[in-house]
Design a protein around this motif. Structure first.
Motif, PDB file in Angstrom:
ATOM      1  N   LEU A   6      -2.869  -3.141 -10.949  1.00 49.41           N
ATOM      2  CA  LEU A   6      -4.206  -3.702 -10.818  1.00 49.41           C
ATOM      3  C   LEU A   6      -5.231  -2.608 -11.068  1.00 49.41           C
ATOM      4  O   LEU A   6      -5.158  -1.536 -10.459  1.00 49.41           O
ATOM      5  CB  LEU A   6      -4.426  -4.282  -9.420  1.00 49.41           C
ATOM      6  CG  LEU A   6      -3.427  -5.333  -8.921  1.00 49.41           C
ATOM      7  CD1 LEU A   6      -3.778  -5.745  -7.494  1.00 49.41           C
ATOM      8  CD2 LEU A   6      -3.418  -6.547  -9.840  1.00 49.41           C
ATOM      9  N   LEU A  14      -9.965  -5.668  -5.492  1.00 48.85           N
ATOM     10  CA  LEU A  14      -8.578  -5.221  -5.356  1.00 48.85           C
ATOM     11  C   LEU A  14      -7.942  -5.787  -4.090  1.00 48.85           C
ATOM     12  O   LEU A  14      -6.790  -6.240  -4.102  1.00 48.85           O
ATOM     13  CB  LEU A  14      -8.507  -3.692  -5.354  1.00 48.85           C
ATOM     14  CG  LEU A  14      -8.813  -2.992  -6.682  1.00 48.85           C
ATOM     15  CD1 LEU A  14      -8.821  -1.467  -6.484  1.00 48.85           C
ATOM     16  CD2 LEU A  14      -7.778  -3.376  -7.742  1.00 48.85           C
ATOM     17  N   MET A  18      -4.731  -8.259  -3.839  1.00 53.26           N
ATOM     18  CA  MET A  18      -3.545  -7.832  -3.100  1.00 53.26           C
ATOM     19  C   MET A  18      -3.136  -8.856  -2.049  1.00 53.26           C
ATOM     20  O   MET A  18      -1.943  -9.104  -1.832  1.00 53.26           O
ATOM     21  CB  MET A  18      -3.797  -6.475  -2.427  1.00 53.26           C
ATOM     22  CG  MET A  18      -3.895  -5.308  -3.394  1.00 53.26           C
ATOM     23  SD  MET A  18      -2.298  -4.885  -4.112  1.00 53.26           S
ATOM     24  CE  MET A  18      -1.432  -4.257  -2.673  1.00 53.26           C
ATOM     25  N   VAL A  30       3.185  -5.414  -6.777  1.00 54.41           N
ATOM     26  CA  VAL A  30       2.071  -4.546  -7.158  1.00 54.41           C
ATOM     27  C   VAL A  30       2.456  -3.113  -6.808  1.00 54.41           C
ATOM     28  O   VAL A  30       2.576  -2.754  -5.643  1.00 54.41           O
ATOM     29  CB  VAL A  30       0.772  -4.940  -6.430  1.00 54.41           C
ATOM     30  CG1 VAL A  30      -0.349  -3.966  -6.788  1.00 54.41           C
ATOM     31  CG2 VAL A  30       0.367  -6.369  -6.793  1.00 54.41           C
ATOM     32  N   THR A  33      -2.612   0.513  -7.751  1.00 56.23           N
ATOM     33  CA  THR A  33      -3.979   0.068  -8.005  1.00 56.23           C
ATOM     34  C   THR A  33      -4.754   1.254  -8.555  1.00 56.23           C
ATOM     35  O   THR A  33      -4.501   2.409  -8.183  1.00 56.23           O
ATOM     36  CB  THR A  33      -4.671  -0.447  -6.729  1.00 56.23           C
ATOM     37  OG1 THR A  33      -4.724   0.606  -5.757  1.00 56.23           O
ATOM     38  CG2 THR A  33      -3.927  -1.650  -6.161  1.00 56.23           C
ATOM     39  N   SER A  35      -8.866   2.582 -10.052  1.00 61.12           N
ATOM     40  CA  SER A  35     -10.299   2.265 -10.044  1.00 61.12           C
ATOM     41  C   SER A  35     -10.937   2.429 -11.413  1.00 61.12           C
ATOM     42  O   SER A  35     -12.126   2.137 -11.579  1.00 61.12           O
ATOM     43  CB  SER A  35     -11.028   3.152  -9.027  1.00 61.12           C
ATOM     44  OG  SER A  35     -10.855   4.518  -9.350  1.00 61.12           O
TER      45      SER A  35
END
Length: 470
Positions: A6, A14, A18, A30, A33, A35
């Motif tokens: 992600l 996020l 999730m 997942v 993650t 940014s």
């Protein structure tokens, strides 16, 4: 499980992704993650990712640039774009980058879940293709191509750690695997560039609700030796059958005690009374110190062929997978062998069962070839003498029982290869081979090429050897 990344610069988005999407139910996990696009790309370059879900507008490298960089190298990855703008220019650029789908913000989790289900179907198809390609390369022993393929999967260096499991599922993350592939019914292989998590593997086995096994190869394996290491790992996963309970195995059981049993067998096998008592004693012994399933398979078949058993070979096992499918543990099998030794009267000749028997046998085998069809099981199901079944098939087809079953399964496999899009692992399971590598070996022996090469020929992209053309 499919690996998902992600990428979004909004923490709230996020968190919503999730917690709002049923990842486990979708067969997804997942694993990262990010940014911004740079963070996402760095992770992708060192870890296998199946699905990328990314926002378009992010600081630094935005989502479209990330998609472009990903597409340059990872052609099979599913990409879902998140955007707050229904902008035609974004849509046009997404089409150029072969984006799987879009989701508008604010995100509707039901819509995203439906989109992910489509990605799952695509992702598993690609995952099966990657597994087939990797296993085919390993079978061929092409070290250079194996190295390149593992590198594409995020496993760098010149060696790999290998593990296997049977009877347990979805353990990749727990044991630290970077890539996994199915190689039989409830049977998986795992690969990683670092050692597996032994403590987690122990925990899985300790709390397994059914008999299961995990095999961990003790060291990393040079790519040129992966085929042999995989064979050993799969043997290690079956140590649960030897031990009679779920087992984590980290070394092959093979040594002087095993060799001594094989040394004694020819003498014991000549005298029914000695063989009967010896097999009973072995059934009560700690078999975990004496056998692995490969040596147990050899031992049992040699017992069945010994003079004291008065056996023409019709009851021999075709593979150790069949042995484990027919019996709950080795001790029970040894006890049954002991009981089967005739110590007084010779075994009676099989009775003639009537002219319709052959048709009944053929009908049963054609309906159940995808299951465990040992001679013992067929004999019990049809209420026919096992020796009679074996002899009848030999007389009518010119093949012994095992050869007939193998040819039947290979012909069915060729049909599935030609007419379906199933993976090789799925085909091997569908026709009754519960082990991918055993299927490959038998197919190559019967047809002259591996299933992958056969499929290339059927599609007009490869040549068959002379024996298949004739």
């Amino acid at each position: 499980m499919l690996n998902v990344l992600l990428a979004d610069d909004e923490t709230r988005t996020l968190h919503h992704l999730m917690t709002g999407v049923p990842w486990f139910q979708l067969g997804m996990e997942v694993c990262c993650t990010a940014s911004n696009g740079s963070e996402a790309l760095a992770f992708i370059e060192s870890h296998p990712i199946d699905i990328l879900i990314t926002d378009i507008r992010m600081p630094g490298m935005d989502g479209l640039e990330l998609c472009q960089r990903v597409r340059e190298r990872y052609h099979d990855m599913s990409i879902i774009l998140l955007t707050g703008y229904a902008d035609f220019e974004y849509a046009r650029r997404g089409i150029e980058l072969q984006v799987t789908d879009y989701c508008l913000k604010p995100i509707d989790t039901e819509q995203l879940t439906a989109t992910l289900r489509r990605a799952v179907r695509q992702g598993y198809g690609r995952s099966s293709s990657r597994s087939d390609a990797l296993l085919d390369l390993i079978e061929e022993g092409n070290s250079q191509e194996i190295t390149r393929t593992f590198s594409d999967l995020g496993i760098k260096g010149d060696s790999v750690y290998i593990a296997g499991s049977i009877g347990v599922h979805n353990i990749e993350q727990a044991i630290g695997a970077q890539f996994s592939c199915k190689v039989g019914r409830h049977k998986y292989l795992y690969f990683s560039g670092h050692p597996f998590h032994t403590q987690e593997a122990s925990h899985i086995i300790a709390f397994s609700k059914k008999r299961s096994g995990i095999g961990l190869f003790p060291t990393s394996v040079p790519y040129g030796q992966t085929a042999r290491a995989i064979s050993d790992v799969l043997v290690m996963t079956y140590q649960y059958f030897i031990n009679g309970t779920s087992t984590l195995c980290e070394r092959l059981v093979d040594g002087p005690l095993t060799q001594e049993l094989f040394r004694q067998l020819p003498k014991k096998g000549k005298e029914p009374g000695q063989l009967k008592a010896w097999l009973h004693d072995l059934s009560q012994a700690n078999c975990s110190l004496l056998f692995n399933i490969r040596t147990a398979f050899r031992f049992v078949n040699q017992v069945l062929l010994s003079p004291a058993m008065q056996n023409s070979g019709e009851g021999c096992f075709d593979s150790f997978e069949q042995m484990a499918a027919d019996y709950s543990c080795l001790s029970n099998l040894l006890e049954e062998l002991s009981a089967a030794v005739y110590t007084q009267e010779p075994r009676p000749a099989p009775p003639f069962e009537g002219p319709d028997s052959f048709l009944s046998i053929m009908s049963y085998l054609n309906a159940h070839y995808d299951q465990t069809v040992s001679l013992k099981r067929v004999s019990e199901e049809l209420h026919l003498n096992a020796s009679y079944i074996s002899q009848l098939i030999k007389n009518e087809t010119g093949l012994n029982y095992t050869q007939y079953i193998t040819e039947l399964r290979i012909e069915k496999a060729k049909e599935l290869l030609t007419n379906t899009k199933l993976s090789l692992a799925e085909i091997s399971e569908a026709v009754g081979f519960n082990d991918y590598f055993y299927f490959i070996k038998k197919f190559k022996r019967e047809v002259g090429v591996t299933p992958g090469k056969f499929l290339q020929h059927e599609k007009g992209t490869g040549d068959m050897p002379d024996r298949e053309r004739e």
